[in-house]
Enzyme design. Sequence first.
Site, short mmCIF file in Angstrom:
data_model
loop_
_atom_site.label_atom_id
_atom_site.label_comp_id
_atom_site.label_asym_id
_atom_site.label_seq_id
_atom_site.Cartn_x
_atom_site.Cartn_y
_atom_site.Cartn_z
CG PHE A 128 6.16 -20.85 24.16
CD1 PHE A 128 6.64 -20.28 25.33
CD2 PHE A 128 6.83 -21.96 23.65
CE1 PHE A 128 7.76 -20.80 25.99
CE2 PHE A 128 7.94 -22.49 24.30
CZ PHE A 128 8.41 -21.91 25.46
CE LYS A 157 -0.59 -21.11 14.57
NZ LYS A 157 -0.41 -21.46 16.01
CD GLU A 177 -0.51 -24.11 19.56
OE1 GLU A 177 0.05 -23.14 19.00
OE2 GLU A 177 -0.27 -25.29 19.25
CB SER A 233 10.79 -26.43 17.49
OG SER A 233 9.63 -26.91 16.83
CB CYS A 238 15.71 -18.59 19.92
SG CYS A 238 15.73 -16.85 19.52
CD GLU A 271 15.76 -24.91 21.23
OE1 GLU A 271 14.93 -25.48 20.52
OE2 GLU A 271 15.99 -23.69 21.16
P1 NAD Z 1 6.88 -24.77 17.99
O1 NAD Z 1 7.69 -25.15 16.81
O2 NAD Z 1 6.26 -25.86 18.79
O3 NAD Z 1 5.65 -23.83 17.55
C1 NAD Z 1 5.85 -22.68 16.75
C2 NAD Z 1 4.60 -22.41 15.94
O4 NAD Z 1 4.37 -23.50 15.05
C3 NAD Z 1 3.33 -22.27 16.78
O5 NAD Z 1 2.56 -21.22 16.27
C4 NAD Z 1 2.64 -23.60 16.61
O6 NAD Z 1 1.24 -23.52 16.71
C5 NAD Z 1 3.05 -24.02 15.22
N1 NAD Z 1 3.11 -25.48 15.06
C6 NAD Z 1 3.47 -26.38 16.01
N2 NAD Z 1 3.41 -27.63 15.50
C7 NAD Z 1 3.02 -27.51 14.21
C8 NAD Z 1 2.79 -28.46 13.16
N3 NAD Z 1 2.96 -29.77 13.33
N4 NAD Z 1 2.41 -27.99 11.96
C9 NAD Z 1 2.24 -26.66 11.77
N5 NAD Z 1 2.44 -25.72 12.72
C10 NAD Z 1 2.83 -26.14 13.93
O7 NAD Z 1 7.79 -23.83 18.90
P2 NAD Z 1 7.50 -23.26 20.35
O8 NAD Z 1 7.62 -24.37 21.34
O9 NAD Z 1 6.29 -22.43 20.37
O10 NAD Z 1 8.75 -22.26 20.52
C11 NAD Z 1 10.00 -22.65 20.97
C12 NAD Z 1 10.95 -22.91 19.83
O11 NAD Z 1 11.08 -21.74 19.04
C13 NAD Z 1 12.37 -23.22 20.29
O12 NAD Z 1 12.89 -24.26 19.51
C14 NAD Z 1 13.13 -21.93 20.05
O13 NAD Z 1 14.51 -22.07 19.85
C15 NAD Z 1 12.46 -21.46 18.82
N6 NAD Z 1 12.68 -20.04 18.61
C16 NAD Z 1 13.59 -19.67 17.67
C17 NAD Z 1 13.87 -18.34 17.45
C18 NAD Z 1 14.87 -17.92 16.43
O14 NAD Z 1 14.98 -16.74 16.19
N7 NAD Z 1 15.61 -18.83 15.80
C19 NAD Z 1 13.20 -17.36 18.21
C20 NAD Z 1 12.27 -17.77 19.16
C21 NAD Z 1 12.02 -19.12 19.35
#
Ligand code: NAD
Length: 500
Positions: free
Chosen positions: A149, A173, A176, A226, A281, A385
């Site tokens: 997000f 994808k 959401e 994450s 991040c 985090e």
């Molecule tokens: P998230 O892991 O909750 O979601 C990321 C994506 O995965 C979304 O599209 C979501 O719909 C999907 N997803 C969530 N749960 C899932 C599941 N059980 N099975 C399959 N797909 C699933 O992350 P978020 O809260 O949207 O974003 C924040 C996180 O992203 C933080 O941990 C941040 O550090 C990380 N991030 C990392 C970087 C990097 O470059 N390392 C960059 C931006 C964000």
Amino acid sequence: MSILGNFINGQAVASQNGRTAPVYNPATGEQRLQVALSSAQETQEAVRVADEAFATWSKMSPLKRSRILFKFKALVEEHTDELARLISREHGKVFSDAKGEVTRGLEVVEFACGIPHLQKGEHSMNVGTGVDSYSMMQPLGVCAGISPFNFPAMVPMWMFPIALACGNTFVMKPSEKDPSTPMRLAELLKEAGLPDGVFNVVNGDKESVDVLLTDERVQAVSFVGSTPIAEYIYATASKHGKRVQALGGAKNHMVIMPDADLDQAVSALMGAAYGSAGERCMAISVAVPVGEETAQKLREKLEAELANLRVGPGLVDGPDNDMGPLVTRDHLEKVKGYIQAGVDEGAELVVDGRKTAVDGAGDGFFIGGTLFDHVKPGMRIHSEEIFGPVLAITRAASFDEAVSMVNAHEYGNGTAIFTRDGDAARQYCEQIQVGMVGVNVPIPVPMAFHSFGGWKRSLFGPLHMHGPDGVRFYTRMKTITQRWPSGIREETNHFTMPTL
Ligand code: NAD
């Protein structure tokens, strides 16, 4: 309330799945719209369309593909303000920061416009007598992107411009929580002349993602999010034979040496810790001053600066706020819970953002900047985090202790050192177990023509995002060794019309 569907085969398509998720305006707390959570069949349809489009897109001249991306670049520039407003309305970040995000994404498009140069492969003559060898960097097929997000424009733009420029087709994808921006990018790609089916957006959750990880037509998966989900994506997609780059969470430390310009370091820390409400991040969430005197001065200066931090809506008339709300009420409650955990574990709460009054906050998901001191490794606010505007001061007695602390952490995304001493900086760069390092630069995000990625549990997979690694990720190398032993040059009559 309107339901945001999918973008498949060049057009907006409503989802028939019946499941939806709410999308909020974090500045008001109101629900803006619903987003479809697509079915496995709808996701398979997007993959099918992308697979079909690959046959022609992959054979188009790289120059023609680039020209479409050049047009897309011009359109994104033209629509930057509109995109930034859309980002702010669903994510909450302030307008200027949202514009910055669009620009950083645009830089990857600019890089992708020059990919014909990077996709030329290699050539050697006479590797044996009369034998030449050359390599081709061919596209893979259907590639999938799954994004978080916190950067609804930039992170998708880390992925699809390079994938498309190399000749792949794509299924995106998005998160959401703020899905409208990637849908708008899909419309702009179409307007730029991208053939239908080459870029598709499927909104959804695990049901859609699992199709992208297992469908045999998908060749590669790029994920940012994450760490627990990154690990799941890496394990599942790899098991199904796909190449994967899965970027995960972070806990980024900034080491402040006793000789650092403290005013500079504090100004850098304020932006790096509290910009975008800490939902980056590459945000700095741990400050590591070396020596008690440095720690005391740093804490006093940060406390004074925090009193002036302007928290408020992302879209205002007049000058921007410094920091907007968090993305959802759930996330706000999670961040508040971490602040309580810090207090319960014995860290000293210097500034409590839960008490910050925000003008016009209404039901928005606001919290003020928070500062802890005397945070120790092992406390949850150091090991986990938080992804919110919470900065921890973890004091170190020496440079070596600071380095050991950073190296012992499970994450290794970004880090910075502030010092005037070249030797300390050089040693830090060499010894630190982190993928992206800043020297007097708080958020060392590599430019589009370099590659972005962390170490340890911040990245699963060997290749980083965009830059040269991005081109390697989205292409497969084939090496041809050729010999032409016909002796045709000796046959003097060969070019005359055959008469027999
Ligand atoms: P998230 O892991 O909750 O979601 C990321 C994506 O995965 C979304 O599209 C979501 O719909 C999907 N997803 C969530 N749960 C899932 C599941 N059980 N099975 C399959 N797909 C699933 O992350 P978020 O809260 O949207 O974003 C924040 C996180 O992203 C933080 O941990 C941040 O550090 C990380 N991030 C990392 C970087 C990097 O470059 N390392 C960059 C931006 C964000």
